[in-house]
Design a protein around this motif. Structure first.
Motif: not given
Length: 221
Positions: A184, A186-188, A190-191, A198
């Protein structure tokens, strides 16, 4: 020079130690605490302290469960490569010091400096969690303030690489100079548009070391 800060649970280890122990030995109530933490109503330090108080297990039972947890097979090679360049590498974990030490030793991994919550046996089957690296100013209200370690390294003139996989790494990811992100995180990253790569494991991290040594973030994209 780079200072490498590495999470443990789900990053070095193949599973989350605390979750494993709670699923095996947790008395009713620990799941509700988890839900409260995920909803942001309590911090991770309060959550983990109360969850550890839910454990009902002997030391022998805990040891058996901990010994079943594996590690990323490429981690040892990554450590060797980092140390060969003279970079600092420390494990910073919001997990359990006892489990980290036991797992590192069981898998014959280097005796790295590590910083984590302290697991204390209070009776034959009861346990307590102490948090010697907590910070009252910690934005995550965690038992381990990873940001403090990042700030200390940067104050010494080093760049900080953070390697992690989950929520306990979200805050420090914003302080680090670069992030190798799993799960998770990675998503954080990116956002939040944080500089990161990654990775699926330490095989990927190992391949990135030559580019990291160039100290050019554009090379890492």
């Amino acid at each position: 020079m780079w200072s490498v800060l590495c999470d443990f649970d789900g990053t070095i280890s193949t599973g989350d130690v605390t979750d494993t122990l709670l699923e095996a030995f947790g008395k009713p109530g620990w799941q509700e605490l988890e839900a409260e933490w995920r909803a942001g109503r309590i911090g991770s330090r309060v959550c983990m302290q109360q969850q550890i108080a839910c454990l009902d297990a002997s030391k022998e039972e805990l040891d058996e469960a901990i010994d079943a947890i594996g590690v990323d097979e490429a981690f040892a090679a990554f450590v060797d490569a980092v140390c060969a360049r003279g970079w600092d590498l420390s494990i910073v974990s919001d997990g359990l010091d006892y489990a980290i030490e036991r797992i590192l030793h069981r898998h014959r991994l280097p005796a790295l400096p590590f910083y984590a919550n302290r697991l204390v046996q209070t009776d034959g089957r009861t346990w307590r969690l102490d948090s010697p690296y907590a910070n009252e100013l910690c934005r995550s209200a965690s038992g381990m303030c990873k940001c403090a370690f990042a700030c200390r390294a940067q104050a010494a003139g080093n760049k900080v690489l953070m390697i992690g996989d989950g929520r306990s790494d979200f805050c420090v990811a914003g302080s680090a100079d670069w992030v190798f992100a799993k799960g998770s995180l990675i998503t954080h990253c990116f956002d939040k548009r944080l500089p990161h790569v990654p990775i699926s494991g330490f095989d990927d991290a190992l391949r990135m070391i030559p580019a990291l040594a160039e100290a050019e973030p554009s090379l890492l994209v």
